[in-house]
Design a protein around this motif. Sequence first.
Motif, PDB file in Angstrom:
ATOM      1  N   ALA A  38      -1.847  72.864 -34.905  1.00 43.45           N
ATOM      2  CA  ALA A  38      -1.626  73.882 -35.932  1.00 43.45           C
ATOM      3  C   ALA A  38      -2.868  74.753 -36.042  1.00 43.45           C
ATOM      4  O   ALA A  38      -3.957  74.251 -36.345  1.00 43.45           O
ATOM      5  CB  ALA A  38      -1.321  73.234 -37.278  1.00 43.45           C
TER       6      ALA A  38
ATOM      7  N   VAL B  61      -3.969  69.504 -43.334  1.00 41.71           N
ATOM      8  CA  VAL B  61      -3.228  69.451 -42.069  1.00 41.71           C
ATOM      9  C   VAL B  61      -3.598  68.184 -41.300  1.00 41.71           C
ATOM     10  O   VAL B  61      -2.725  67.476 -40.773  1.00 41.71           O
ATOM     11  CB  VAL B  61      -3.509  70.704 -41.218  1.00 41.71           C
TER      12      VAL B  61
ATOM     13  N   VAL C 287      -0.848  78.358 -39.564  1.00 41.00           N
ATOM     14  CA  VAL C 287      -0.952  78.206 -41.013  1.00 41.00           C
ATOM     15  C   VAL C 287      -1.962  79.242 -41.497  1.00 41.00           C
ATOM     16  O   VAL C 287      -3.121  79.212 -41.095  1.00 41.00           O
ATOM     17  CB  VAL C 287      -1.422  76.790 -41.400  1.00 41.00           C
TER      18      VAL C 287
ATOM     19  N   LEU D 261       5.087  71.481 -41.325  1.00 42.22           N
ATOM     20  CA  LEU D 261       4.322  71.465 -40.076  1.00 42.22           C
ATOM     21  C   LEU D 261       5.154  70.940 -38.909  1.00 42.22           C
ATOM     22  O   LEU D 261       4.952  71.342 -37.760  1.00 42.22           O
ATOM     23  CB  LEU D 261       3.072  70.596 -40.235  1.00 42.22           C
TER      24      LEU D 261
END
Length: 348
Positions: free
Chosen positions: A200, A219, A267, A321
């Motif tokens: 990510a 995350v 993100v 996610l």
Amino acid sequence: MSRIVIVSARFGAGHDRAAYELANRLSAHDVEVLDFLDLLPPALGSRLCRLYRRQLQTAPRSWEWTLRALDGGAAAGLTSRAATMACGRLRRALGDRTDLAVSTYPLATHALAHLRVRGALTAPLATYLTDPAVHRICVAGAADLHIAPNHLAQQQARSHGATAAVVAAPLVATAFRPAAPHERLEARRTFGLPPAGRLALVTAGSWGVGQVQRTAHDVARSGVATPVVACGSNTALRDRLRAEGLAHVFGWVDDMPGLMRAVDIVVQNAGGLTSSEALAAGLPVLTYRCLPGHGRANAAVLDRLGLARWVHDLADLPAALASSDRPPASAQPAEDPVPLLEKLLDLA
């Protein structure tokens, strides 16, 4: 050959990247890009830029209060008058042979509109709206055309007094495109990233402002994806995250298209050009811990359009996610803004 002047500003990188991408697409003409901050009285532009950056870094909620205050008619008039401080230098820079003026920055729009109303600018004036959501200060009634990146932005521009507002695709460089399978592995090798597993990209624009540190750790703790953090020019943030043990932290990245080809999801916290670049790269986009003010306004529009999910709570982050959902192609406008601008040239 027509002469086109584009006025941007180095507040972050979004306004400039849009301006220079537009200049690249208009290369058949004589195009000059000006920085609005350089047109202000000496040193004022640099001081304003530093003040805005410090505001976002240390008191981001105050920016939201500022935008609310500027939503009123009187405050918007004050903004317009402040923009006129650049008009003297701007008029000289435009010269006697400007066939089209384009703004990618709100105060530049008002300065050009002021010249237009006074007759000092006789060429058509177009405004390219860089954000998914449109604040009142982005619109000037004297502009011949406002180009919006989506239909909600178009509606907002019209509600703020834009006499003509059209929708066109965001100004994203062609290097931002979906990665072929072999390109993803190659990009991961180039950036020293794990060859397997979900990655990510956590990004907060060129200045690396906002709750980037908390986002990166959220995350990492999700167990769903490994964070790859782009800190932009914020070297203090870069060093802090590395010291905290995060393995994949970058400062300024020259090859952002390449980095996006290495990851699986983006993100972000502001909803500006980075979101458009990620979508052009075929990546799902999440908005998380977004910046007050324009960040939240953009997040709401992107979420409503189905372009980027706005994750409000930490508990919802792992599932978001893990998702690979991408918006359908029909959710994004396809028309290039260049023909719209060239039509203005034809009418001049």
